[in-house]
Motif scaffolding. Structure first.
Motif, PDB file in Angstrom:
ATOM      1  N   VAL A 187      -2.971  52.615  -2.105  1.00 34.92           N
ATOM      2  CA  VAL A 187      -4.099  53.349  -1.539  1.00 34.92           C
ATOM      3  C   VAL A 187      -3.509  54.432  -0.648  1.00 34.92           C
ATOM      4  O   VAL A 187      -2.794  54.136   0.314  1.00 34.92           O
ATOM      5  CB  VAL A 187      -5.033  52.436  -0.728  1.00 34.92           C
ATOM      6  N   ASN A 188      -3.766  55.680  -0.986  1.00 29.75           N
ATOM      7  CA  ASN A 188      -3.224  56.805  -0.229  1.00 29.75           C
ATOM      8  C   ASN A 188      -4.338  57.509   0.539  1.00 29.75           C
ATOM      9  O   ASN A 188      -5.443  57.672   0.027  1.00 29.75           O
ATOM     10  CB  ASN A 188      -2.560  57.821  -1.173  1.00 29.75           C
ATOM     11  N   TYR A 189      -4.035  57.905   1.751  1.00 33.29           N
ATOM     12  CA  TYR A 189      -4.951  58.734   2.536  1.00 33.29           C
ATOM     13  C   TYR A 189      -4.278  60.099   2.655  1.00 33.29           C
ATOM     14  O   TYR A 189      -3.513  60.349   3.584  1.00 33.29           O
ATOM     15  CB  TYR A 189      -5.219  58.093   3.895  1.00 33.29           C
ATOM     16  N   LEU A 190      -4.547  60.948   1.682  1.00 37.78           N
ATOM     17  CA  LEU A 190      -3.781  62.178   1.515  1.00 37.78           C
ATOM     18  C   LEU A 190      -4.199  63.283   2.467  1.00 37.78           C
ATOM     19  O   LEU A 190      -3.433  64.215   2.708  1.00 37.78           O
ATOM     20  CB  LEU A 190      -3.904  62.660   0.069  1.00 37.78           C
ATOM     21  N   LYS A 193      -8.271  60.179   7.009  1.00 36.51           N
ATOM     22  CA  LYS A 193      -8.047  58.743   7.181  1.00 36.51           C
ATOM     23  C   LYS A 193      -9.222  57.899   6.712  1.00 36.51           C
ATOM     24  O   LYS A 193      -9.102  56.672   6.606  1.00 36.51           O
ATOM     25  CB  LYS A 193      -7.736  58.432   8.638  1.00 36.51           C
ATOM     26  N   ARG A 194     -10.368  58.531   6.414  1.00 32.03           N
ATOM     27  CA  ARG A 194     -11.534  57.791   5.906  1.00 32.03           C
ATOM     28  C   ARG A 194     -11.794  58.065   4.425  1.00 32.03           C
ATOM     29  O   ARG A 194     -12.799  57.613   3.889  1.00 32.03           O
ATOM     30  CB  ARG A 194     -12.773  58.143   6.721  1.00 32.03           C
ATOM     31  N   VAL A 195     -10.880  58.765   3.785  1.00 35.21           N
ATOM     32  CA  VAL A 195     -11.061  59.144   2.375  1.00 35.21           C
ATOM     33  C   VAL A 195      -9.876  58.624   1.551  1.00 35.21           C
ATOM     34  O   VAL A 195      -8.826  59.256   1.493  1.00 35.21           O
ATOM     35  CB  VAL A 195     -11.195  60.674   2.231  1.00 35.21           C
ATOM     36  N   PRO A 196     -10.041  57.471   0.894  1.00 32.90           N
ATOM     37  CA  PRO A 196      -8.930  56.898   0.136  1.00 32.90           C
ATOM     38  C   PRO A 196      -8.759  57.528  -1.241  1.00 32.90           C
ATOM     39  O   PRO A 196      -9.716  58.027  -1.841  1.00 32.90           O
ATOM     40  CB  PRO A 196      -9.331  55.426  -0.005  1.00 32.90           C
ATOM     41  N   SER A 197      -7.533  57.508  -1.726  1.00 31.87           N
ATOM     42  CA  SER A 197      -7.209  57.839  -3.113  1.00 31.87           C
ATOM     43  C   SER A 197      -6.376  56.691  -3.664  1.00 31.87           C
ATOM     44  O   SER A 197      -5.627  56.046  -2.924  1.00 31.87           O
ATOM     45  CB  SER A 197      -6.405  59.146  -3.201  1.00 31.87           C
ATOM     46  N   PHE A 198      -6.519  56.444  -4.954  1.00 33.11           N
ATOM     47  CA  PHE A 198      -5.777  55.356  -5.592  1.00 33.11           C
ATOM     48  C   PHE A 198      -4.645  55.911  -6.441  1.00 33.11           C
ATOM     49  O   PHE A 198      -4.760  56.989  -7.037  1.00 33.11           O
ATOM     50  CB  PHE A 198      -6.686  54.519  -6.499  1.00 33.11           C
ATOM     51  N   LEU A 212      -2.155  56.714 -13.037  1.00 35.73           N
ATOM     52  CA  LEU A 212      -3.529  57.167 -12.817  1.00 35.73           C
ATOM     53  C   LEU A 212      -3.716  57.451 -11.331  1.00 35.73           C
ATOM     54  O   LEU A 212      -3.514  56.576 -10.487  1.00 35.73           O
ATOM     55  CB  LEU A 212      -4.527  56.096 -13.267  1.00 35.73           C
ATOM     56  N   HIS A 213      -4.107  58.685 -11.022  1.00 35.58           N
ATOM     57  CA  HIS A 213      -4.467  59.073  -9.663  1.00 35.58           C
ATOM     58  C   HIS A 213      -5.982  59.217  -9.611  1.00 35.58           C
ATOM     59  O   HIS A 213      -6.554  60.090 -10.288  1.00 35.58           O
ATOM     60  CB  HIS A 213      -3.810  60.400  -9.284  1.00 35.58           C
ATOM     61  N   SER A 214      -6.631  58.384  -8.824  1.00 31.87           N
ATOM     62  CA  SER A 214      -8.092  58.445  -8.666  1.00 31.87           C
ATOM     63  C   SER A 214      -8.380  59.070  -7.306  1.00 31.87           C
ATOM     64  O   SER A 214      -7.954  58.540  -6.272  1.00 31.87           O
ATOM     65  CB  SER A 214      -8.696  57.047  -8.737  1.00 31.87           C
ATOM     66  N   ILE A 215      -9.102  60.188  -7.313  1.00 33.13           N
ATOM     67  CA  ILE A 215      -9.253  60.956  -6.073  1.00 33.13           C
ATOM     68  C   ILE A 215     -10.701  61.373  -5.839  1.00 33.13           C
ATOM     69  O   ILE A 215     -11.501  61.446  -6.765  1.00 33.13           O
ATOM     70  CB  ILE A 215      -8.356  62.213  -6.088  1.00 33.13           C
ATOM     71  N   MET A 238      -2.942  69.340  -3.890  1.00 32.24           N
ATOM     72  CA  MET A 238      -1.560  69.802  -3.781  1.00 32.24           C
ATOM     73  C   MET A 238      -0.609  68.617  -3.616  1.00 32.24           C
ATOM     74  O   MET A 238       0.477  68.580  -4.213  1.00 32.24           O
ATOM     75  CB  MET A 238      -1.418  70.758  -2.596  1.00 32.24           C
ATOM     76  N   LYS A 239      -1.007  67.635  -2.807  1.00 33.77           N
ATOM     77  CA  LYS A 239      -0.172  66.448  -2.619  1.00 33.77           C
ATOM     78  C   LYS A 239      -0.091  65.625  -3.899  1.00 33.77           C
ATOM     79  O   LYS A 239       0.955  65.055  -4.219  1.00 33.77           O
ATOM     80  CB  LYS A 239      -0.714  65.613  -1.460  1.00 33.77           C
TER      81      LYS A 239
END
Length: 335
Positions: A187-190, A193-198, A212-215, A238-239
């Motif tokens: 779980v990335n917070y790119l 801090k309240r918006v996760p990405s998988f 798979l990047h889920s954003i 970009m990240k």
């Protein structure tokens, strides 16, 4: 009658001047100014207004003055500008991601994904469950998930045994449901801090693996109660682009990116010929706003690396959300 014609003429002139002005300002899409960024979204609507204006202006103009010719020239240039962006999502352009026929692709090479922003306040879960039953996707990426939605979707967990869940109550919860094991799950917070990405590595039946990047980045607007990037540039894509560049595996980037692409994937991700928008050369497949026919544009995207081929791309029926679900099926053919 002449007075009515002049009134219509003036109205057309005002609308035309506004549309032309906004079109020229929309060229400044790569900006931190939120107003200018928002002008990048309704390009379909601007195109229709510009085209309608040039037709009506020609009909209602009697004695042509120099400023009439100037306005016509502005409208024509505006149509060309908007057309340059929009043509990317038409069949006039070569597909950047090739089409694979399902019968020509081995079943164990295939992966299907349902991408859906449920809208957190939506409480008609059965419509989504019906769509899942209809398409039977291998992966389901759900956004704006809260605890209520997690409970409603427990009904599919017998079929989708592998899950990753990060519900929240600020409209950026996310859950991933998969028929395939999820490896190296993160779980990335790119950006927020309240918006996760998988981030997950998935292995198909034939052994081929991809990431798979889920954003779900935030939109270019300010909110009182929801996450935003006030004072900061949105850098999630970009990240993600950096992550894709650093990996040796094929990748799918999928989600409601709260942005339009118009084929400019490299600009959004800071990658060059690495990630490709599967809509290019296929169609608009406008996913938002499901509740307003006049305000629709493509916000939910699949970006893939060169190893993927598209078998299917569909916009699914309304599920009670302000987004239509988007379904896609791929074949993975590593070189």
């Amino acid at each position: 009658m002449e007075k009515l014609r002049k009134t219509i003429y003036i109205i057309i002139c005002i609308i035309a001047i506004i549309a032309v002005s906004f079109t020229f300002l929309s060229i400044l899409r790569n900006t931190d100014n939120r107003f200018l960024k928002m002008l990048d979204f309704p390009r379909i609507q601007f195109f229709i207004v510009l085209l309608s204006s040039i037709i009506l202006f020609t009909v209602y103009t009697r004695k042509w003055k120099w400023y009439d010719y100037l306005l016509i020239m502005g409208l024509a240039v505006g149509i060309i500008i908007q057309g340059i962006y929009l043509i990317q999502y038409t069949t006039f352009i070569t597909k950047t991601v090739s089409t694979a026929k399902e019968q020509d692709s081995a079943t164990d090479d295939q992966i299907s994904v349902l991408l859906v922003n449920v809208k957190m306040k939506n409480r008609t879960a059965q419509l989504l469950l019906n769509t899942i039953e209809l398409k039977d996707p291998d992966l389901i990426i759900t956004m704006e998930i809260d605890d209520w939605w997690v409970n409603q979707l427990k009904a599919i967990e017998g079929e989708y045994k592998f899950t990753q869940k990060m519900p929240n109550n600020v409209a950026y919860g996310m859950c991933l449901y998969s028929k395939f094991p999820l490896e190296n799950s993160k779980v990335n917070y790119l950006q927020n801090k309240r918006v996760p990405s998988f981030e997950n590595t998935i292995q198909l039946e034939n052994g081929n693996r991809f990431i798979l990047h889920s954003i779900h980045p935030v939109p270019p607007t300010l909110f009182e109660d929801l996450p935003d990037n006030e004072g900061e540039k949105e850098v999630t894509l970009m990240k993600i682009g950096e992550k894709v560049k650093m990996s040796n595996l094929p990748a799918i980037v999928a989600g409601d990116i709260n942005d339009v692409s118009w084929g400019a994937t490299d600009e959004l991700t800071h990658t060059e010929n690495l990630l490709y928008d599967i809509r290019v050369g296929r169609g608009f497949f406008n996913s938002y706003n499901a509740n307003n026919l006049l305000m629709r544009w493509p916000l939910d995207h699949f970006l893939v690396t060169k190893e993927f081929r598209v078998i299917a791309l569909e916009r699914m029926p309304n599920i009670g959300s302000d987004h239509f679900p988007i379904y896609s099926k791929f074949s993975l053919s590593p070189e």
